[in-house]
Write a protein that holds these residues in place. Structure first.
Motif, PDB file in Angstrom:
ATOM      1  N   ASN A 305     -44.248 -68.169  18.741  1.00 32.69           N
ATOM      2  CA  ASN A 305     -44.181 -66.820  19.326  1.00 32.69           C
ATOM      3  C   ASN A 305     -43.275 -66.835  20.556  1.00 32.69           C
ATOM      4  O   ASN A 305     -42.800 -67.899  20.972  1.00 32.69           O
ATOM      5  CB  ASN A 305     -45.579 -66.317  19.668  1.00 32.69           C
ATOM      6  CG  ASN A 305     -46.329 -65.861  18.418  1.00 32.69           C
ATOM      7  OD1 ASN A 305     -45.768 -65.891  17.318  1.00 32.69           O
ATOM      8  ND2 ASN A 305     -47.570 -65.444  18.574  1.00 32.69           N
ATOM      9  N   ASN A 306     -43.050 -65.675  21.169  1.00 28.83           N
ATOM     10  CA  ASN A 306     -42.156 -65.640  22.334  1.00 28.83           C
ATOM     11  C   ASN A 306     -42.556 -64.526  23.309  1.00 28.83           C
ATOM     12  O   ASN A 306     -43.414 -63.697  23.009  1.00 28.83           O
ATOM     13  CB  ASN A 306     -40.702 -65.469  21.876  1.00 28.83           C
ATOM     14  CG  ASN A 306     -40.508 -64.174  21.104  1.00 28.83           C
ATOM     15  OD1 ASN A 306     -40.783 -63.092  21.615  1.00 28.83           O
ATOM     16  ND2 ASN A 306     -40.055 -64.284  19.864  1.00 28.83           N
ATOM     17  N   LYS A 308     -41.062 -61.919  24.303  1.00 27.87           N
ATOM     18  CA  LYS A 308     -40.781 -60.548  23.881  1.00 27.87           C
ATOM     19  C   LYS A 308     -41.976 -59.974  23.091  1.00 27.87           C
ATOM     20  O   LYS A 308     -42.345 -58.809  23.253  1.00 27.87           O
ATOM     21  CB  LYS A 308     -39.529 -60.574  22.989  1.00 27.87           C
ATOM     22  CG  LYS A 308     -38.759 -59.300  22.951  1.00 27.87           C
ATOM     23  CD  LYS A 308     -37.462 -59.525  22.181  1.00 27.87           C
ATOM     24  CE  LYS A 308     -36.927 -58.212  21.642  1.00 27.87           C
ATOM     25  NZ  LYS A 308     -35.728 -58.426  20.822  1.00 27.87           N
ATOM     26  N   TYR A 363     -34.213 -68.233  28.947  1.00 34.11           N
ATOM     27  CA  TYR A 363     -35.005 -67.178  28.309  1.00 34.11           C
ATOM     28  C   TYR A 363     -34.498 -66.860  26.905  1.00 34.11           C
ATOM     29  O   TYR A 363     -35.217 -66.261  26.112  1.00 34.11           O
ATOM     30  CB  TYR A 363     -35.016 -65.906  29.175  1.00 34.11           C
ATOM     31  CG  TYR A 363     -35.967 -66.049  30.343  1.00 34.11           C
ATOM     32  CD1 TYR A 363     -37.334 -65.819  30.178  1.00 34.11           C
ATOM     33  CD2 TYR A 363     -35.525 -66.477  31.583  1.00 34.11           C
ATOM     34  CE1 TYR A 363     -38.223 -65.977  31.225  1.00 34.11           C
ATOM     35  CE2 TYR A 363     -36.407 -66.646  32.646  1.00 34.11           C
ATOM     36  CZ  TYR A 363     -37.759 -66.395  32.456  1.00 34.11           C
ATOM     37  OH  TYR A 363     -38.631 -66.570  33.489  1.00 34.11           O
ATOM     38  N   LEU A 364     -33.239 -67.255  26.641  1.00 32.96           N
ATOM     39  CA  LEU A 364     -32.679 -67.001  25.312  1.00 32.96           C
ATOM     40  C   LEU A 364     -32.266 -68.323  24.680  1.00 32.96           C
ATOM     41  O   LEU A 364     -31.917 -69.275  25.379  1.00 32.96           O
ATOM     42  CB  LEU A 364     -31.447 -66.097  25.424  1.00 32.96           C
ATOM     43  CG  LEU A 364     -31.667 -64.682  25.972  1.00 32.96           C
ATOM     44  CD1 LEU A 364     -30.332 -63.970  26.123  1.00 32.96           C
ATOM     45  CD2 LEU A 364     -32.599 -63.874  25.057  1.00 32.96           C
ATOM     46  N   VAL A 365     -32.312 -68.378  23.364  1.00 36.35           N
ATOM     47  CA  VAL A 365     -31.773 -69.529  22.647  1.00 36.35           C
ATOM     48  C   VAL A 365     -30.264 -69.519  22.891  1.00 36.35           C
ATOM     49  O   VAL A 365     -29.623 -68.469  22.771  1.00 36.35           O
ATOM     50  CB  VAL A 365     -32.080 -69.420  21.135  1.00 36.35           C
ATOM     51  CG1 VAL A 365     -31.437 -70.573  20.371  1.00 36.35           C
ATOM     52  CG2 VAL A 365     -33.579 -69.377  20.904  1.00 36.35           C
ATOM     53  N   THR A 368     -27.318 -67.045  21.694  1.00 41.93           N
ATOM     54  CA  THR A 368     -27.889 -65.963  20.892  1.00 41.93           C
ATOM     55  C   THR A 368     -28.582 -64.955  21.805  1.00 41.93           C
ATOM     56  O   THR A 368     -28.674 -65.168  23.010  1.00 41.93           O
ATOM     57  CB  THR A 368     -28.968 -66.460  19.897  1.00 41.93           C
ATOM     58  OG1 THR A 368     -30.179 -66.710  20.637  1.00 41.93           O
ATOM     59  CG2 THR A 368     -28.540 -67.722  19.189  1.00 41.93           C
ATOM     60  N   ASN A 369     -29.070 -63.891  21.204  1.00 42.19           N
ATOM     61  CA  ASN A 369     -29.887 -62.932  21.945  1.00 42.19           C
ATOM     62  C   ASN A 369     -31.361 -63.106  21.615  1.00 42.19           C
ATOM     63  O   ASN A 369     -32.185 -62.244  21.905  1.00 42.19           O
ATOM     64  CB  ASN A 369     -29.444 -61.508  21.604  1.00 42.19           C
ATOM     65  CG  ASN A 369     -28.550 -60.955  22.703  1.00 42.19           C
ATOM     66  OD1 ASN A 369     -28.733 -61.286  23.876  1.00 42.19           O
ATOM     67  ND2 ASN A 369     -27.593 -60.139  22.323  1.00 42.19           N
ATOM     68  N   GLU A 370     -31.675 -64.224  20.965  1.00 39.27           N
ATOM     69  CA  GLU A 370     -33.057 -64.481  20.533  1.00 39.27           C
ATOM     70  C   GLU A 370     -33.861 -65.080  21.686  1.00 39.27           C
ATOM     71  O   GLU A 370     -33.402 -66.012  22.345  1.00 39.27           O
ATOM     72  CB  GLU A 370     -33.064 -65.475  19.364  1.00 39.27           C
ATOM     73  CG  GLU A 370     -32.466 -64.929  18.082  1.00 39.27           C
ATOM     74  CD  GLU A 370     -33.133 -63.627  17.669  1.00 39.27           C
ATOM     75  OE1 GLU A 370     -34.370 -63.606  17.560  1.00 39.27           O
ATOM     76  OE2 GLU A 370     -32.409 -62.626  17.497  1.00 39.27           O
ATOM     77  N   PRO A 371     -35.085 -64.547  21.928  1.00 40.49           N
ATOM     78  CA  PRO A 371     -35.907 -65.143  22.992  1.00 40.49           C
ATOM     79  C   PRO A 371     -36.310 -66.581  22.642  1.00 40.49           C
ATOM     80  O   PRO A 371     -36.521 -66.904  21.469  1.00 40.49           O
ATOM     81  CB  PRO A 371     -37.138 -64.229  23.040  1.00 40.49           C
ATOM     82  CG  PRO A 371     -37.127 -63.443  21.787  1.00 40.49           C
ATOM     83  CD  PRO A 371     -35.722 -63.406  21.277  1.00 40.49           C
ATOM     84  N   THR A 372     -36.393 -67.418  23.663  1.00 41.76           N
ATOM     85  CA  THR A 372     -36.788 -68.809  23.479  1.00 41.76           C
ATOM     86  C   THR A 372     -38.178 -68.887  22.853  1.00 41.76           C
ATOM     87  O   THR A 372     -39.126 -68.338  23.420  1.00 41.76           O
ATOM     88  CB  THR A 372     -36.818 -69.530  24.845  1.00 41.76           C
ATOM     89  OG1 THR A 372     -35.546 -69.374  25.457  1.00 41.76           O
ATOM     90  CG2 THR A 372     -37.154 -71.002  24.705  1.00 41.76           C
ATOM     91  N   PRO A 373     -38.311 -69.523  21.690  1.00 45.27           N
ATOM     92  CA  PRO A 373     -39.658 -69.614  21.105  1.00 45.27           C
ATOM     93  C   PRO A 373     -40.552 -70.549  21.912  1.00 45.27           C
ATOM     94  O   PRO A 373     -40.080 -71.546  22.458  1.00 45.27           O
ATOM     95  CB  PRO A 373     -39.397 -70.176  19.707  1.00 45.27           C
ATOM     96  CG  PRO A 373     -38.068 -70.823  19.768  1.00 45.27           C
ATOM     97  CD  PRO A 373     -37.290 -70.203  20.891  1.00 45.27           C
TER      98      PRO A 373
END
Ligand SMILES: [Mn+2]
Length: 444
Positions: A305-306, A308, A363-365, A368-373
């Motif tokens: 989960n993350n 966001k 905070y991001l991978v 990418t714009n993906e939140p760090t899991p």
């Protein structure tokens, strides 16, 4: 003898680096006035990689043709300076203690960099901390291009951000780091309970803050991790209220955001409780909306989960609460789509926590714009809140002057989470019980 943890971390950083040379500087004293300085705080990346708390030092890591070298620069021994301001390790002792290959005086850094830079492809510096050191290394590199001896081995032509690499390592806390935070949390728990015991009408925010600072400083923690927020009544609606100098009033709530620090590691805890020891009906109602949202976010805290997802859940529950309180009307979806809830919940749900209270972890991978899991070993805060400043129009009168936030520190485990601050009173019943305790129990 087992390798020291800082050496293990430096080796890992060297593995992450491309061929290159990294310069990571410590903090320096910040001038206050005349011949006095602000309290010193070590640079977190430098501390993470060396364990040293000395000012005016630098770590240089070299990786060239598959070979690595670790070099430390610290202040030289100086009996007179040490008589005034305390002992220095000196280059030899510092090198031995940290298990680097070589130790030198910080006064030799510039000259040594001229020798060391040629032959490395990349120069790794921090792009936003100690930029004076980054500038110096870059200038040396540029000047070497013009010197004859650089013909055979060119200086680095590319600058990279060493901060990004160290801060990615710092995202995952190891057992020694978690242990510091656990120990600091024992003190933070005690200080919040002491504040609940002390607060009553007529006592000032300043007195409550002083008691917490006393406990944070008494140890085993070493003071506060950030400026405490001790905000009575309407002051709680100022998110970073640190004046802490007003009397507490009967019928008001007291919001305290304060955490102790141990060996650089922060705790970051918020509790809100009634000055007179008992919540009013409306205070309880708002409090439980926030608590429900926090508990829901804590339940979502597990690998994969993350942040966001947590923020979405918290926003949903708080917005439903705002509708129930008749602050907003319409559906949860349309209010969230229009950001209507942001007026009363203007901040994020949490942040990374570690060597810095707002820990410098990605905070991001990357790319990418993906939140760090979330994964095992990350630590973060969950801190939903609702704020109804007195000055606000168009809200029910009974809500005016209420500001509430609840914050815990969460460690992600292999299959879920552990709430590191689970012991600090949090439900309405636990808080009202803690308010009854005698403050004398906390003094010595
Ligand atoms: Mn926080």
């Amino acid at each position: 003898m087992s390798e020291n943890i800082y050496n293990t971390r430096r080796k890992k950083l060297l593995e992450m680096m491309d061929d290159g040379i990294a310069v990571i500087a410590s903090a320096v004293y910040q001038h206050k006035s005349n011949d006095t300085e602000f309290p010193f705080r070590q640079n977190s990346n430098f501390r993470y990689l060396t364990g040293l708390t000395e000012a005016d030092s630098a770590l240089v890591l070299s990786k060239k043709n598959g070979k690595t070298k670790q070099i430390l620069f610290v202040r030289p021994k100086d009996p007179i300076a040490e008589m005034w301001a305390g002992k220095r390790l000196g280059p030899d002792k510092a090198a031995e203690l940290t298990e680097v290959d070589e130790g030198y005086s910080i006064n030799d850094l510039e000259e040594k960099l001229e020798e060391l830079l040629p032959g490395h492809e990349n120069l790794y510096v921090h792009l936003s901390e100690r930029t004076d050191i980054a500038d110096m290394a870059r200038k040396i590199s540029a000047s070497l291009f013009h010197k004859k001896r650089a013909q055979k081995e060119l200086p680095p032509a590319t600058i990279k951000n060493v901060g990004a690499l160290v801060e990615r390592m710092r995202l995952i806390k190891d057992e020694t780091e978690i242990a510091q935070m656990r120990e600091a949390m024992i003190v933070t728990d005690k200080a919040h309970r002491a504040a609940m015991a002390l607060a009553k009408p007529g006592v000032t925010e300043q007195e409550v803050n002083a008691l917490m600072m006393y406990l944070f400083s008494k140890g085993p923690s070493q003071g506060s991790a950030y400026d405490n927020i001790v905000a009575g009544g309407n002051n709680a609606c100022i998110l970073h209220y640190i004046k802490n100098d007003e009397p507490l009033n009967s019928g008001d709530l007291l919001l305290i955001d304060a955490g102790s620090e141990l060996n650089g590691y922060a705790t970051d805890i918020t509790r809100t409780f009634p000055v007179s020891g008992t919540f009013t009906g409306i205070q309880k109602e708002v409090y439980n909306i926030i608590l429900d949202s926090q508990i829901a976010a804590i339940e979502l805290s597990k690998p994969g989960n993350n942040s966001k997802m947590l923020h979405a859940k918290v926003s949903e529950i708080l917005t439903q609460g705002l509708i129930d309180l008749k602050v907003l009307s319409g559906s949860v979806e349309e209010n969230i789509a229009k950001d209507n809830h942001r007026k009363f919940f203007p901040h994020g749900t949490g942040h990374w926590l570690g060597l810095d209270v707002h820990d410098q972890n990605p905070y991001l991978v990357e790319g990418t714009n993906e939140p760090t899991p979330f994964e095992k070993g990350v630590i973060f805060t969950i801190e939903p809140g609702l704020y109804f400043p007195k000055e606000l129009d168009n809200i029910p009168e009974e809500l005016k002057g209420i500001g509430i936030r609840t914050e815990d520190n969460i460690l992600i485990t292999a299959d879920g989470h552990e709430n590191l601050s689970h012991m600090i009173p949090k439900t309405v019943e636990e808080i009202e019980e803690a308010c009854k305790q005698d403050v004398k129990d906390f003094l010595f």
